[in-house]
Design a protein around this motif. Structure first.
Motif, PDB file in Angstrom:
ATOM      1  N   ARG A 146       0.830  -1.198   0.000  1.00 50.81           N
ATOM      2  CA  ARG A 146       0.000   0.000   0.000  1.00 50.81           C
ATOM      3  C   ARG A 146       0.871   1.258   0.000  1.00 50.81           C
ATOM      4  O   ARG A 146       0.569   2.235  -0.695  1.00 50.81           O
ATOM      5  N   SER A 147       1.977   1.227   0.743  1.00 55.17           N
ATOM      6  CA  SER A 147       2.884   2.376   0.771  1.00 55.17           C
ATOM      7  C   SER A 147       3.482   2.635  -0.606  1.00 55.17           C
ATOM      8  O   SER A 147       3.582   3.786  -1.056  1.00 55.17           O
ATOM      9  N   LEU A 148       3.879   1.565  -1.278  1.00 52.04           N
ATOM     10  CA  LEU A 148       4.432   1.729  -2.626  1.00 52.04           C
ATOM     11  C   LEU A 148       3.368   2.273  -3.572  1.00 52.04           C
ATOM     12  O   LEU A 148       3.648   3.164  -4.394  1.00 52.04           O
ATOM     13  N   SER A 149       2.153   1.753  -3.460  1.00 47.68           N
ATOM     14  CA  SER A 149       1.077   2.235  -4.326  1.00 47.68           C
ATOM     15  C   SER A 149       0.812   3.719  -4.113  1.00 47.68           C
ATOM     16  O   SER A 149       0.626   4.470  -5.077  1.00 47.68           O
ATOM     17  N   ARG A 150       0.813   4.143  -2.867  1.00 46.09           N
ATOM     18  CA  ARG A 150       0.590   5.554  -2.587  1.00 46.09           C
ATOM     19  C   ARG A 150       1.707   6.422  -3.157  1.00 46.09           C
ATOM     20  O   ARG A 150       1.459   7.523  -3.662  1.00 46.09           O
ATOM     21  N   ALA A 151       2.927   5.928  -3.066  1.00 48.03           N
ATOM     22  CA  ALA A 151       4.040   6.683  -3.643  1.00 48.03           C
ATOM     23  C   ALA A 151       3.887   6.796  -5.156  1.00 48.03           C
ATOM     24  O   ALA A 151       4.082   7.862  -5.742  1.00 48.03           O
ATOM     25  N   LEU A 152       3.515   5.704  -5.788  1.00 49.81           N
ATOM     26  CA  LEU A 152       3.321   5.730  -7.239  1.00 49.81           C
ATOM     27  C   LEU A 152       2.178   6.657  -7.631  1.00 49.81           C
ATOM     28  O   LEU A 152       2.310   7.463  -8.561  1.00 49.81           O
ATOM     29  N   VAL A 153       1.057   6.554  -6.927  1.00 50.79           N
ATOM     30  CA  VAL A 153      -0.102   7.392  -7.240  1.00 50.79           C
ATOM     31  C   VAL A 153       0.246   8.871  -7.107  1.00 50.79           C
ATOM     32  O   VAL A 153      -0.243   9.711  -7.877  1.00 50.79           O
ATOM     33  N   ALA A 154       1.110   9.206  -6.171  1.00 57.14           N
ATOM     34  CA  ALA A 154       1.498  10.602  -5.973  1.00 57.14           C
ATOM     35  C   ALA A 154       2.264  11.170  -7.167  1.00 57.14           C
ATOM     36  O   ALA A 154       2.367  12.393  -7.313  1.00 57.14           O
ATOM     37  N   LEU A 155       2.757  10.303  -8.026  1.00 55.69           N
ATOM     38  CA  LEU A 155       3.521  10.765  -9.195  1.00 55.69           C
ATOM     39  C   LEU A 155       2.620  11.155 -10.363  1.00 55.69           C
ATOM     40  O   LEU A 155       3.092  11.725 -11.344  1.00 55.69           O
ATOM     41  N   GLY A 156       1.330  10.826 -10.287  1.00 57.14           N
ATOM     42  CA  GLY A 156       0.395  11.293 -11.305  1.00 57.14           C
ATOM     43  C   GLY A 156       0.237  10.359 -12.496  1.00 57.14           C
ATOM     44  O   GLY A 156       0.552   9.170 -12.439  1.00 57.14           O
ATOM     45  N   GLU A 157      -0.223  10.926 -13.591  1.00 62.58           N
ATOM     46  CA  GLU A 157      -0.603  10.151 -14.772  1.00 62.58           C
ATOM     47  C   GLU A 157       0.554   9.380 -15.397  1.00 62.58           C
ATOM     48  O   GLU A 157       0.326   8.411 -16.140  1.00 62.58           O
ATOM     49  N   VAL A 158       1.762   9.785 -15.106  1.00 58.73           N
ATOM     50  CA  VAL A 158       2.915   9.125 -15.718  1.00 58.73           C
ATOM     51  C   VAL A 158       2.974   7.650 -15.344  1.00 58.73           C
ATOM     52  O   VAL A 158       3.577   6.840 -16.060  1.00 58.73           O
ATOM     53  N   ILE A 159       2.313   7.262 -14.269  1.00 58.59           N
ATOM     54  CA  ILE A 159       2.386   5.867 -13.823  1.00 58.59           C
ATOM     55  C   ILE A 159       1.497   4.934 -14.635  1.00 58.59           C
ATOM     56  O   ILE A 159       1.711   3.723 -14.632  1.00 58.59           O
ATOM     57  N   VAL A 160       0.504   5.465 -15.336  1.00 59.20           N
ATOM     58  CA  VAL A 160      -0.509   4.608 -15.969  1.00 59.20           C
ATOM     59  C   VAL A 160       0.089   3.625 -16.965  1.00 59.20           C
ATOM     60  O   VAL A 160      -0.134   2.401 -16.853  1.00 59.20           O
ATOM     61  N   PRO A 161       0.855   4.051 -17.968  1.00 56.33           N
ATOM     62  CA  PRO A 161       1.393   3.060 -18.913  1.00 56.33           C
ATOM     63  C   PRO A 161       2.358   2.079 -18.259  1.00 56.33           C
ATOM     64  O   PRO A 161       2.430   0.907 -18.655  1.00 56.33           O
ATOM     65  N   ILE A 162       3.072   2.532 -17.246  1.00 50.25           N
ATOM     66  CA  ILE A 162       4.011   1.650 -16.548  1.00 50.25           C
ATOM     67  C   ILE A 162       3.258   0.563 -15.802  1.00 50.25           C
ATOM     68  O   ILE A 162       3.622  -0.618 -15.848  1.00 50.25           O
ATOM     69  N   LEU A 163       2.180   0.953 -15.130  1.00 48.80           N
ATOM     70  CA  LEU A 163       1.382  -0.018 -14.383  1.00 48.80           C
ATOM     71  C   LEU A 163       0.609  -0.941 -15.314  1.00 48.80           C
ATOM     72  O   LEU A 163       0.439  -2.132 -15.020  1.00 48.80           O
ATOM     73  N   GLU A 164       0.128  -0.416 -16.421  1.00 53.37           N
ATOM     74  CA  GLU A 164      -0.598  -1.259 -17.370  1.00 53.37           C
ATOM     75  C   GLU A 164       0.313  -2.347 -17.933  1.00 53.37           C
ATOM     76  O   GLU A 164      -0.107  -3.493 -18.124  1.00 53.37           O
ATOM     77  N   GLN A 165       1.571  -1.979 -18.165  1.00 52.44           N
ATOM     78  CA  GLN A 165       2.527  -2.975 -18.642  1.00 52.44           C
ATOM     79  C   GLN A 165       2.775  -4.043 -17.577  1.00 52.44           C
ATOM     80  O   GLN A 165       2.816  -5.237 -17.873  1.00 52.44           O
ATOM     81  N   ALA A 166       2.930  -3.610 -16.322  1.00 48.33           N
ATOM     82  CA  ALA A 166       3.150  -4.566 -15.229  1.00 48.33           C
ATOM     83  C   ALA A 166       1.931  -5.450 -15.022  1.00 48.33           C
ATOM     84  O   ALA A 166       2.057  -6.643 -14.725  1.00 48.33           O
ATOM     85  N   ALA A 167       0.729  -4.876 -15.193  1.00 45.81           N
ATOM     86  CA  ALA A 167      -0.506  -5.634 -14.999  1.00 45.81           C
ATOM     87  C   ALA A 167      -0.706  -6.686 -16.082  1.00 45.81           C
ATOM     88  O   ALA A 167      -1.500  -7.614 -15.918  1.00 45.81           O
ATOM     89  N   ALA A 168       0.022  -6.546 -17.190  1.00 48.72           N
ATOM     90  CA  ALA A 168      -0.088  -7.520 -18.272  1.00 48.72           C
ATOM     91  C   ALA A 168       1.045  -8.542 -18.238  1.00 48.72           C
ATOM     92  O   ALA A 168       1.148  -9.384 -19.125  1.00 48.72           O
ATOM     93  N   GLY A 169       1.866  -8.461 -17.199  1.00 45.84           N
ATOM     94  CA  GLY A 169       3.011  -9.350 -17.102  1.00 45.84           C
ATOM     95  C   GLY A 169       2.649 -10.741 -16.618  1.00 45.84           C
ATOM     96  O   GLY A 169       1.482 -11.066 -16.381  1.00 45.84           O
ATOM     97  N   SER A 170       3.663 -11.574 -16.450  1.00 48.96           N
ATOM     98  CA  SER A 170       3.437 -12.988 -16.112  1.00 48.96           C
ATOM     99  C   SER A 170       3.469 -13.272 -14.615  1.00 48.96           C
ATOM    100  O   SER A 170       3.009 -14.336 -14.189  1.00 48.96           O
ATOM    101  N   ASP A 171       3.996 -12.349 -13.824  1.00 41.73           N
ATOM    102  CA  ASP A 171       4.103 -12.592 -12.387  1.00 41.73           C
ATOM    103  C   ASP A 171       2.788 -12.230 -11.692  1.00 41.73           C
ATOM    104  O   ASP A 171       2.383 -11.062 -11.709  1.00 41.73           O
ATOM    105  N   PRO A 172       2.103 -13.187 -11.056  1.00 44.19           N
ATOM    106  CA  PRO A 172       0.795 -12.908 -10.448  1.00 44.19           C
ATOM    107  C   PRO A 172       0.849 -11.849  -9.360  1.00 44.19           C
ATOM    108  O   PRO A 172      -0.059 -11.014  -9.269  1.00 44.19           O
TER     109      PRO A 172
END
Length: 209
Positions: A146-172
């Motif tokens: 949760r702490s990491l998520s909050r840090a990422l969210v604080a960075l704004g829209e720049v996180i969206v493509p990075i997270l979308e790529q991670a969400a499509a990865g192979s590690d559950p």
């Protein structure tokens, strides 16, 4: 109102809190080493927070180099508290040392580094920081994630493509954490716990599971 160095180590936490308050009320550069040393061992959260406030009251030109040096301490709490204090001071010269601890093996140090990095990231460095933080997706327990998520969210829209790529990865685990962070980004008032649980189910069983 002067502060005796030994009072900052008094057995009674209330006495230590008053001593730290006095140190910030009447800033004395001679106490710099004592204050930083106490940060490394102080067990009480409120006293530590007051120690940080007292350090912020001292001239940054003397506190910042000393705090940066403290980031190399073998004591995790010393590193963590120095990071916290540097985030409050806000001096950009601390950025290289802070960013070097984003993947510290101690969870509390890493958590403090994430918060400090968000506060100190230089102009133009947000995307790079987001990509670096995203490599820690899936690390640790619920609170750390949760702490990491909050840090990422604080960075704004720049996180969206990075997270979308991670969400499509192979590690559950990474996929679940990335999806939960995206949900938190879209709805900052949402419950992170429910998001993680839902994302974990999708990552493990598939969207129809």
């Amino acid at each position: 109102m002067n502060t005796a160095p030994d009072t900052l180590a008094a057995p009674d936490p209330s006495a230590r809190l008053r001593a730290a308050l006095a140190a910030g009320t009447d800033p004395d550069p001679a106490l710099l080493g004592t204050l930083i040393g106490r940060c490394a061992v102080e067990p009480d959260f409120y006293v530590r927070d007051m120690l940080t406030w007292a350090l912020c009251r001292l001239p940054a030109e003397t506190t910042v180099p000393t705090l940066i040096a403290e980031l190399g301490s073998e004591i995790p709490q010393a590193r963590s508290q120095a990071l916290h204090t540097l985030s409050k001071v806000g001096d950009p010269q601390a950025w290289p040392a802070v960013s070097a601890l984003l993947h510290d093996p101690d969870d509390e140090v890493a958590r403090s580094a994430w918060r400090a990095a968000v506060a100190l990231v230089p102009d133009g460095g947000t995307a790079e920081l987001a990509a670096d933080l995203a490599t820690a997706l899936g690390r640790g327990d619920h609170d750390l994630q949760r702490s990491l998520s909050r840090a990422l969210v604080a960075l704004g829209e720049v996180i969206v493509p990075i997270l979308e790529q991670a969400a499509a990865g192979s590690d559950p685990g990474r996929r679940a954490h990335a999806e939960a962070t995206l949900r938190l980004h879209r709805d900052p008032d949402s419950a992170f716990t429910l998001s993680v649980e839902a994302a974990t189910r999708v990552a493990v069983t598939g969207p129809d599971g």
